[in-house]
Design an enzyme around this catalytic site. Structure first.
Site, PDB file in Angstrom:
ATOM      1  N   SER A  40       0.754  -1.379   0.245  1.00  0.00           N
ATOM      2  CA  SER A  40      -0.001  -0.396   0.250  1.00  0.00           C
ATOM      3  C   SER A  40       1.143   1.559   0.124  1.00  0.00           C
ATOM      4  CB  SER A  40      -1.284   0.208   1.169  1.00  0.00           C
ATOM      5  OG  SER A  40      -1.157   1.071   1.339  1.00  0.00           O
TER       6      SER A  40
ATOM      7  N   HIS B 219      -0.807  -1.666  -4.204  1.00  0.00           N
ATOM      8  CA  HIS B 219      -2.355  -0.866  -3.326  1.00  0.00           C
ATOM      9  C   HIS B 219      -2.793   0.287  -3.230  1.00  0.00           C
ATOM     10  CE1 HIS B 219      -5.473  -2.014  -1.083  1.00  0.00           C
ATOM     11  NE2 HIS B 219      -5.253  -0.750   0.170  1.00  0.00           N
TER      12      HIS B 219
ATOM     13  N   ASP C 258      -4.753   3.263  -2.314  1.00  0.00           N
ATOM     14  CA  ASP C 258      -6.215   3.634  -1.014  1.00  0.00           C
ATOM     15  C   ASP C 258      -6.654   4.953  -1.240  1.00  0.00           C
ATOM     16  OD1 ASP C 258      -5.962   1.649   1.281  1.00  0.00           O
ATOM     17  OD2 ASP C 258      -3.982   1.561   1.668  1.00  0.00           O
TER      18      ASP C 258
ATOM     19  N   MET D 142      -9.146   8.279  -0.075  1.00  0.00           N
ATOM     20  CA  MET D 142      -9.827   8.485   1.113  1.00  0.00           C
ATOM     21  C   MET D 142     -10.381   9.935   1.037  1.00  0.00           C
ATOM     22  SD  MET D 142      -7.122   6.988   4.525  1.00  0.00           S
ATOM     23  CE  MET D 142      -6.109   5.552   4.307  1.00  0.00           C
TER      24      MET D 142
ATOM     25  N   HIS E 177      -9.066   0.391  -2.985  1.00  0.00           N
ATOM     26  CA  HIS E 177      -9.013   0.646  -2.518  1.00  0.00           C
ATOM     27  C   HIS E 177     -10.303   2.104  -2.264  1.00  0.00           C
ATOM     28  CE1 HIS E 177      -9.498  -0.445   2.132  1.00  0.00           C
ATOM     29  NE2 HIS E 177     -10.261  -0.299   1.296  1.00  0.00           N
TER      30      HIS E 177
ATOM     31  N   MET F 250     -12.188   3.957  -0.187  1.00  0.00           N
ATOM     32  CA  MET F 250     -12.819   4.597   0.907  1.00  0.00           C
ATOM     33  C   MET F 250     -13.320   5.653   0.896  1.00  0.00           C
ATOM     34  SD  MET F 250      -9.577   3.191   3.317  1.00  0.00           S
ATOM     35  CE  MET F 250      -9.016   2.956   1.842  1.00  0.00           C
TER      36      MET F 250
ATOM     37  N   MET G 122     -11.581  -5.518   6.186  1.00  0.00           N
ATOM     38  CA  MET G 122     -10.284  -4.789   7.095  1.00  0.00           C
ATOM     39  C   MET G 122     -10.198  -5.156   8.536  1.00  0.00           C
ATOM     40  SD  MET G 122      -9.639  -2.420   5.080  1.00  0.00           S
ATOM     41  CE  MET G 122      -8.935  -1.469   5.850  1.00  0.00           C
TER      42      MET G 122
ATOM     43  N   ASP H  79      -6.368  -6.605   4.819  1.00  0.00           N
ATOM     44  CA  ASP H  79      -5.861  -5.017   5.076  1.00  0.00           C
ATOM     45  C   ASP H  79      -5.188  -4.257   6.587  1.00  0.00           C
ATOM     46  OD1 ASP H  79      -4.832  -2.229   4.385  1.00  0.00           O
ATOM     47  OD2 ASP H  79      -7.025  -2.173   3.157  1.00  0.00           O
TER      48      ASP H  79
END
Ligand code: DX5
Ligand code: ZN
Length: 222
Positions: free
Chosen positions: A7, A32, A34, A36, A68, A70, A139, A177
């Protein structure tokens, strides 16, 4: 097969391209990413411009983009994220009102579809759509930040998803994760996961040595 997904949240952003190349050359399979939004999770990370510019690494690297999300209302952005090169696009069940529709849309757009579960969310919500998923992301910390400690109670949930998958979707990828390192990866392997996200444990110290450490554990596990 077991796959490592570093990540980049834990990477040095002033040397991002270089560090990603190093992780790929050392043997990582996925990258990965992320995303957000400061609403679904407290923090804000990065979005389309970063993903778009990472596309330039593609000719030199075979890393698959594991995105991913979020974010609240992910449906608003599915097309754009697939356009930014998501090979696997994962949404959180907690942010989708019509999960089946969202998953179908991701696949129609040409990406593999993943669904993420927060630590407190039961896998029961996936029961009827499991055969239509490419990946479930469990998660093992509350999402929002890198560098947190692995929550041991999530192991039971991974085992439960493995049982469900063996019955209804044997090809399903089970990704874990949060707080994964060379110690916590072992019980997670044992529980039946096959994709492992690691931020801190890959980007702190020598990336090459860290990736190799995971690959050695995977090789011994086979
Ligand atoms: C947390 C993110 C994770 C995070 C993992 O919300 O989804 O992917 O980067 O970081 P580590 O491996 O440091 O726990
Ligand atoms: Zn993540």
């Amino acid at each position: 097969m077991y796959y490592l997904a570093p990540s980049i949240l834990a990477a040095d952003f002033t040397r991002l391209g270089e560090q990603i190349r190093e992780a790929g050359e050392a043997g990582a399979e996925l990258l990965h990413l992320d995303v957000m939004d400061g609403r679904f999770v407290p923090s804000i990370s990065f979005g389309m411009p970063v993903l778009r510019s990472l596309q330039s690494l593609r000719p030199q690297s075979r890393l698959l983009f594991d995105v991913h999300l979020m974010i609240e209302e992910p449906d608003r952005y599915l097309e754009e994220f697939v356009g930014c090169g998501a090979d696997i696009l994962t949404v959180h069940v907690e942010s989708c009102r019509h999960l089946h529709r969202t998953v179908a849309h991701i696949r129609e757009l040409g990406s593999k579809a993943g669904v993420a579960l927060n630590p407190a969310t039961s896998p029961e919500v996936l029961k009827y759509i499991l055969p239509e998923l490419d990946m479930v992301l469990v998660m093992s910390v509350n999402p929002g930040f890198g560098g947190q400690s692995f929550l041991p109670f999530t192991l039971e949930k991974i085992k439960e998803i493995r049982r469900m998958a063996d019955e209804a979707a044997p090809k399903l990828l089970i990704e874990v994760d949060g707080g994964i390192n060379l110690e916590t990866v072992c019980p997670v392997l044992e529980a039946g996961a096959n994709v492992f996200v690691a931020g801190t444990a890959v980007f702190e110290g020598s990336i090459t040595e860290n990736v190799k450490g995971f690959k050695e554990v995977f090789a011994r596990w086979k």
